[in-house]
Enzyme design. Structure first.
Site, PDB file in Angstrom:
ATOM      1  N   GLU A 412       0.827  -1.214   0.000  1.00 23.97           N
ATOM      2  CA  GLU A 412       0.000   0.000   0.000  1.00 23.97           C
ATOM      3  C   GLU A 412       0.859   1.260   0.000  1.00 23.97           C
ATOM      4  O   GLU A 412       0.617   2.213   0.754  1.00 23.97           O
ATOM      5  CB  GLU A 412      -0.975  -0.022   1.179  1.00 23.97           C
ATOM      6  CG  GLU A 412      -1.938  -1.195   1.110  1.00 23.97           C
ATOM      7  CD  GLU A 412      -3.011  -1.177   2.191  1.00 23.97           C
ATOM      8  OE1 GLU A 412      -2.955  -0.311   3.091  1.00 23.97           O
ATOM      9  OE2 GLU A 412      -3.928  -2.018   2.131  1.00 23.97           O
ATOM     10  N   GLU A 489      -4.114  -8.860   0.004  1.00 26.34           N
ATOM     11  CA  GLU A 489      -4.669  -8.586   1.338  1.00 26.34           C
ATOM     12  C   GLU A 489      -6.176  -8.561   1.177  1.00 26.34           C
ATOM     13  O   GLU A 489      -6.710  -7.810   0.357  1.00 26.34           O
ATOM     14  CB  GLU A 489      -4.143  -7.264   1.871  1.00 26.34           C
ATOM     15  CG  GLU A 489      -4.398  -7.046   3.356  1.00 26.34           C
ATOM     16  CD  GLU A 489      -3.621  -5.839   3.890  1.00 26.34           C
ATOM     17  OE1 GLU A 489      -2.398  -5.774   3.659  1.00 26.34           O
ATOM     18  OE2 GLU A 489      -4.243  -4.973   4.521  1.00 26.34           O
TER      19      GLU A 489
END
Length: 821
Positions: A412, A489
């Site tokens: 991220e 994820e």
């Protein structure tokens, strides 16, 4: 097809036959706080505390909001000092002597006898310091280590101190350096496997040396397989790379159900002496990724049934413990997980070595941030100076591990929004990975869809990981047919073990600071596991998923968090919530209901799970949602012997209320009809609920829950009754509060006191309550949802550990743990 390679194996080697590394963990002195001049040998440290490593100074507490619940509410930041006295004999003169730290959290600085000899800002990467120039022989030497971890240096609890193992290496000036071998299998079949061995030989002498380099291969049982050797001329003060090829006939392949490890023994032999012997474990296996077949392990289709794991060990903190790490992996395997993602940092060598031996696939992750900060004092402060060194050392640490099947360069990363730097940095990191190890693909976890596609980041890596984008897989695969895609994820549902709120709630801040275990709610980006199951089932080339998270972890107590003016700007306006609710199991390792939902999808051995508990006094006649999770064909529910009918999995769907942000900020709301859960709405009445699971029309197994009476007694369930007397081994003892009939009391919160005598001590206590500030270091603990945990640790004597658990008005319980040498 983007990548088609037959990848090999690799390994972490902590054992050496000659110049074997010696544990440097015992008899350190510790001081919390500044200590001016403590790097000098003459510093007076008589008042310092004696500790053994690995050591996490922060886990002792106390919990306090000023330490920021986002990072666990524990005192991990500030300054800490470690010192150790040691002697080396005169016979060690002329040797090359180093000290290796597997990890120290963080901003480590190291002195020997008052001389600065090195350090490392990154707390997750191992590093070595050279002791040789400043050593004294036959008298005391003093190692001093200063650590200065900062507040808000990560988005979770990082731990503190020298929390991983340390190793003293005493070597000849001619030797194989740290991480100096690389073993691969370029071609693997059932009949034979080629084994390529690259060995670095370091000559620290000022003259040219002639040596023989011999590589011998052995099976896991120590059976000799083959050897090859070469005469080599080593230039002075230089490193020479020696490459050997050999063929292993009828290889035993490293597989998930048979993780066989071979061993390469590298010997460096001079005319009159053997300079070095270096051992490297490895596995023979092939890995292949393609857009047509997904992931193949030894030619067999294998989907990632993975979980993300943080590095802390719950109530034990961040300090590495082999048994605690092994237990985490055992629990994940029992759920059906076959892979872990080391979120969001390089793991301990022990974790990866265990995965090698247990047959678990690993994605090793390097960075949570690059240049753009997520928190005030993150790794971005060190990225420019240290990223290449850290990434190369991470890869060299784990490149021989057969379990490792991909390198992640980021999670991220905020550069996803940068039209230039995102692609440029990604390309550079990928180049480093391929330079160190071209046998495994690179990856990253992208959450800001579609920015990393538009700015070219996704095009630079080999495996495109998407965080929380299950409904985008099909679209991405259609638009980019040469991309290999997976869920890096997923889900991110939150829950508290054994807690159920009625009616079904939306994602709200419940005043109890607990979250319903019906497993339907999460933060705005989250979604029930069922939606990911459906996306993977519908897109067979998607590699699989890594669920957020396998275990609860310290810090990041979403949804209870954020800055709050009423708390002077400290993180968590909802104190005492101080740890994760994301885990499939709680901080103790006790399964939440979600554990069984994943087990129903990821395992084949018949199973069925029933929820909720059946203690709903005051709700008589009210409809209670009853769920069953199974991998069987159908399930029948009974209430006090009366059938409420059979439900067929995949046909009789359960309607779930959902509310999460999907894709480009658009909110997905409404309901979802799940084919993965069976459910009934049942009027509550005191007594028993029972489910029977059927396969091919035949009853396979059943599960029942009784309405429990008042708490009456304690039950102790050790995970192991025999442990090693090595001063580190653990027994995890589940403590249950039962009624007089032996039923778990699901709402019990009795305070339990522990007495531990004999050849062990209390290592920690916990109950899985994410909103408790009770000490982990006590000899008592309240039950949470009827259960808590006692962890006992052996000393170094054979014998017995006697455990007694007592609570007011309850019958006490006893257990005996045997310790053996």
């Amino acid at each position: 097809m983007r990548i088609k390679a037959v990848f090999l194996t690799v390994v972490v080697s902590l054992q050496l036959v000659y110049s074997q590394p010696v544990s440097f963990n015992s008899s350190w002195l510790f001081h919390k706080g500044e200590a001016e001049g403590a790097q000098h040998a003459a510093y007076v440290d008589k008042e310092w505390r004696k500790v053994d490593l690995p050591h996490d100074w922060a886990i002792e507490g106390p919990f306090d909001i000023k330490y920021n619940a986002r990072c666990g509410g524990l005192p991990f930041h500030g300054t800490g000092w470690y010192r150790k006295y040691f002697k080396l004999p005169d016979s060690a003169k002329g040797k090359y002597i180093t000290l290796h730290f597997d990890g120290a959290m963080y901003n480590a600085e190291v002195w020997l006898n008052g001389n600065y000899i090195g350090g490392r800002p990154n707390g997750y990467v191992g590093f070595t310091v050279d002791l040789t120039p400043h050593l004294k022989f036959g008298t005391d030497n003093v190692i001093a280590v200063r650590l200065t971890p900062e507040d808000l240096s990560s988005r979770w609890y990082p731990g503190a101190g020298i929390y991983r193992n340390t190793w003293l290496h005493i070597k000849s000036p001619i030797h194989v350096p740290q991480w100096g071998t690389f073993v691969t299998s370029p071609l693997v079949t059932a009949d034979s496997a080629s084994v390529n061995i690259k060995s670095e030989i370091l000559n620290m002498n000022s003259k040219t040396e002639k040596v023989r380099v011999r590589n011998s291969v052995y099976t896991q049982q120590g059976i000799f397989v083959d050897k090859t050797e070469t005469d080599v001329v080593l230039k002075a003060l230089s490193t020479t790379l020696v490459e050997h090829e050999m063929l292993v006939m009828q290889p035993i392949l490293w597989e998930l159900n048979n993780p066989h490890l071979y061993k390469v023994v590298t010997e460096v032999i001079g005319k009159h002496e053997k300079y070095d012997t270096y051992e490297t474990d490895f596995g023979i296996r092939s890995i292949e990724y393609s857009t047509q077949n997904g992931f193949l392990l030894n030619g067999k289709l294998t989907r990632f049934q993975g979980v993300c794991l943080h590095h802390d060990l719950g109530a034990l903190g961040a300090a590495v413990n082999l048994r605690a790490t092994e237990r985490q992996l055992e629990i994940m395997k029992s759920m059906g997980a076959n892979a872990i993602r080391t979120s969001h940092n390089p793991p301990s060598p022990e974790q990866v070595a265990l995965c090698d031996r247990m047959g678990i696939l690993v994605q090793v992750e390097a960075f949570d941030v690059w240049r753009k900060a997520k928190v005030e004092n993150g790794y971005n402060k060190f990225f420019d100076e240290w990223h290449e060194c850290d990434l190369r050392d991470m890869i060299r640490t784990f490149r021989n591990s057969p379990s490792v099947v991909m390198w992640s360069v980021g999670n991220e990363i905020l550069e996803q929004n940068d039209p230039v730097a995102g692609k440029e940095i990604t390309r550079r990191l990928v180049e480093i990975c391929r330079d160190e190890d071209a046998t495994r693909p690179t990856t990253a976890g992208f959450n800001l869809y579609p920015q990393p596609i538009k700015n070219g980041m996704a095009g630079e890596i080999d495996l495109v990981g998407f965080n929380y984008k299950p409904r985008r897989y099909k679209e991405v695969i259609q638009q980019y047919p040469d991309w290999i895609v997976y869920g890096s994820e997923t889900s991110s549902i939150v829950s508290s073990r054994g807690v159920y709120h009625l009616p079904f709630e939306k994602y709200t801040l419940h005043p109890s600071l607990q979250i319903t275990s019906y497993d339907i709610i999460g933060p705005p980006w989250a979604y029930p596991p069922d939606i990911e199951f459906e996306a993977i089932d519908s897109n067979p080339t998607v590699l699989g998923e890594f669920v957020w998270t396998g275990f609860d972890y310290l810090g990041e107590p979403t949804p209870f968090g954020g800055r709050d003016n009423s708390t002077n700007g400290y993180w968590n306006g909802h104190w005492p919530a101080r740890s994760s609710y994301f885990g499939i199991v709680d901080l103790c390792g006790l399964p939440k209901d979600r554990f069984y939902l994943y087990q129903s999808q990821w395992t084949k051995e018949p199973m069925v799970h029933l929820l909720p508990h059946w203690n709903w006094e005051g709700h008589e006649g009210q409809l209670i949602p009853v769920f069953a999770y199974t991998n069987c064909d159908e399930v029948e529910l009974f209430v006090n012997g009366k059938s409420f009918g059979k439900k067929i999995k995949g046909v009789d769907k359960t309607t779930l209320p959902i509310n999460f942000i999907d894709w480009m900020g658009g909110r997905y709301t409404g309901t979802y009809d799940s084919p993965y859960r069976l459910s009934w709405n049942v009027p509550y009445e005191h007594g028993e609920i029972k489910v029977v699971a059927y396969k091919a029309g035949k009853p396979m197994l059943s599960k029942q829950i009784f309405t429990a009476g008042q708490p009456a007694k304690i039950e102790l369930i050790p995970d192991r009754n025999v442990i090693n007397a090595n001063g580190q081994d653990l027994s995890f003892i589940t403590v249950r509060i039962l009624d007089e009939n032996g039923n778990l009391c699901p709402r019990a919160d009795n305070l339990v006191h522990f007495k531990v005598k004999g050849e062990g001590i209390i290592a920690a206590v916990d109950n899985g309550n994410a909103a408790s500030v009770e000490s982990f270091q006590a000899n008592f603990r309240k039950a949470f949802s009827g259960q808590c945990m006692l962890i006992v640790k052996s000393n170094t004597n054979s014998g017995e550990i006697s455990v007694v658990a007592e609570s007011d008005n309850l019958t006490s319980a006893k257990a005996t743990i045997h310790t053996k040498m």
